[in-house]
Motif scaffolding. Structure first.
Motif, PDB file in Angstrom:
ATOM      1  N   TRP A  44       0.845  -1.198   0.000  1.00  0.00           N
ATOM      2  CA  TRP A  44       0.000   0.000   0.000  1.00  0.00           C
ATOM      3  C   TRP A  44       0.880   1.247   0.000  1.00  0.00           C
ATOM      4  CZ3 TRP A  44      -2.032   2.853   4.684  1.00  0.00           C
ATOM      5  CH2 TRP A  44      -3.145   3.649   4.382  1.00  0.00           C
ATOM      6  N   ARG A  45       0.243   2.439  -0.031  1.00  0.00           N
ATOM      7  CA  ARG A  45       0.970   3.710  -0.051  1.00  0.00           C
ATOM      8  C   ARG A  45       1.902   3.848   1.150  1.00  0.00           C
ATOM      9  NH1 ARG A  45      -3.186   8.560   0.464  1.00  0.00           N
ATOM     10  NH2 ARG A  45      -1.241   9.653   0.894  1.00  0.00           N
ATOM     11  N   PRO A  53       5.988   0.953  -1.522  1.00  0.00           N
ATOM     12  CA  PRO A  53       4.710   1.061  -2.237  1.00  0.00           C
ATOM     13  C   PRO A  53       4.910   0.967  -3.751  1.00  0.00           C
ATOM     14  CG  PRO A  53       5.428   3.227  -1.512  1.00  0.00           C
ATOM     15  CD  PRO A  53       6.397   2.237  -0.923  1.00  0.00           C
ATOM     16  N   SER A  55       4.528   2.228  -7.491  1.00  0.00           N
ATOM     17  CA  SER A  55       4.533   3.588  -8.038  1.00  0.00           C
ATOM     18  C   SER A  55       4.620   3.516  -9.560  1.00  0.00           C
ATOM     19  CB  SER A  55       5.710   4.398  -7.495  1.00  0.00           C
ATOM     20  OG  SER A  55       6.941   3.845  -7.929  1.00  0.00           O
ATOM     21  N   TRP A  71      -5.677   4.898  -3.794  1.00  0.00           N
ATOM     22  CA  TRP A  71      -5.439   3.606  -3.162  1.00  0.00           C
ATOM     23  C   TRP A  71      -6.713   3.080  -2.509  1.00  0.00           C
ATOM     24  CZ3 TRP A  71      -0.504   1.591  -3.549  1.00  0.00           C
ATOM     25  CH2 TRP A  71       0.504   2.489  -3.932  1.00  0.00           C
ATOM     26  N   HIS A 200      -1.528   6.905   6.741  1.00  0.00           N
ATOM     27  CA  HIS A 200      -1.117   7.241   5.379  1.00  0.00           C
ATOM     28  C   HIS A 200       0.393   7.372   5.256  1.00  0.00           C
ATOM     29  CE1 HIS A 200      -5.019   8.889   3.374  1.00  0.00           C
ATOM     30  NE2 HIS A 200      -5.157   7.666   3.833  1.00  0.00           N
TER      31      HIS A 200
END
Length: 203
Positions: A44-45, A53, A55, A71, A200
Motif C-alpha cells: 500500500w501507499r 509502495p 509507483s 489507493w 497514510h
C-alpha cells in the motif's frame, strides 16, 4: 491495447483502462492491475515497518495529466514476523487521466510509464517494468464492459469521509492512542467493532 510489465517474480503489473475510447478533454480512469502469484503480496501507499509502495513514473502525450494513485483499502498481511499493509489478491490501483482538448476523433494515443513495486513472500523481489496502453479517440467516451464493473467495485473500497465520527490521535508511550467520537451518539447504533487504523504516512 495494453502491454504488461516484464514478467517478474511474485507479481505482474499491467496498465488497463475503464474506457474503451476516450474523448478530447474528458477525464477517464486507468489502473495498475497487479496480479500476484500465490503467497505473494505487494504494498500500500504506506507499507508499514518494511516494504515499498507500488509507483508509476508517467510518460504521457502532450497536454495529458495524471492524478496520484487512488489507493483502495489495504489488507493487513505478514512479511516474516512483521505486520505490513498491502494486497494479496488481484488489485487495481486507480489513476485519473485528463487528456488534451486538442485531440481529434479517429486518432489513437498511447500512455506509457515505468512502474516500480515490491512483491514479497518468504523473500522480497523489488522490481521495475515498462507499461503502456493504446486507446482510440472518439467524439464521445465509451466504457469497456470488461472492466467497468471491476473499476466500480474498487471505488467502493476507496477511503471516504465518515461524517458520523471525528477522530483524534495522541502519542502514548511508544505508540499512539486513536479516539473515535460520534458526532451524534444517538445516530450510531451499533458502535463499530474490530476497528483497525492504517496510517497514510510512516511515523
Amino acid at each position: 491495447v495494453s502491454a504488461a510489465s516484464k514478467q517478474q517474480p511474485g507479481a505482474t503489473v499491467t496498465l488497463v483502462s475503464e474506457a474503451a475510447a476516450i474523448a478530447p478533454g474528458e477525464p477517464f480512469t486507468v489502473a495498475l492491475h497487479i496480479q500476484h502469484e500465490p503467497g505473494y503480496h505487494t504494498y500500500w501507499r504506506n507499507p508499514g515497518v518494511i516494504g515499498l509502495p507500488t509507483s508509476i513514473d508517467w510518460h504521457l502525450p502532450d497536454g495529458f495529466t495524471a492524478s496520484p494513485i487512488r489507493w483502495q483499502q489495504p489488507q493487513l498481511t505478514k512479511m516474516a514476523a512483521y505486520n505490513v499493509w498491502g494486497y494479496e489478491a488481484d488489485t487495481l490501483l486507480l489513476i485519473d487521466i485528463t487528456p488534451s482538448k486538442a485531440l481529434s476523433p479517429g486518432e489513437s494515443i498511447t500512455l506509457r510509464g515505468k512502474t516500480s513495486w515490491m512483491a514479497c513472500a518468504k523473500s522480497c523481489c523489488p522490481s521495475t517494468g515498462e507499461v503502456s496502453l493504446t486507446l482510440p479517440v472518439a467524439a464521445e467516451p465509451r466504457s469497456d464492459p470488461a472492466w467497468r464493473d471491476r473499476f466500480d467495485k474498487v471505488r467502493t473500497g476507496l477511503p471516504r469521509d465518515v461524517p458520523q465520527w471525528t477522530a483524534t490521535a495522541a502519542r502514548s508511550g511508544k505508540g499512539y492512542t486513536l479516539t473515535l467520537t460520534p458526532t451524534d451518539p444517538d445516530a450510531v447504533n451499533p458502535a463499530p467493532r474490530d476497528v483497525y487504523f492504517f496510517a497514510h504516512k510512516r511515523t
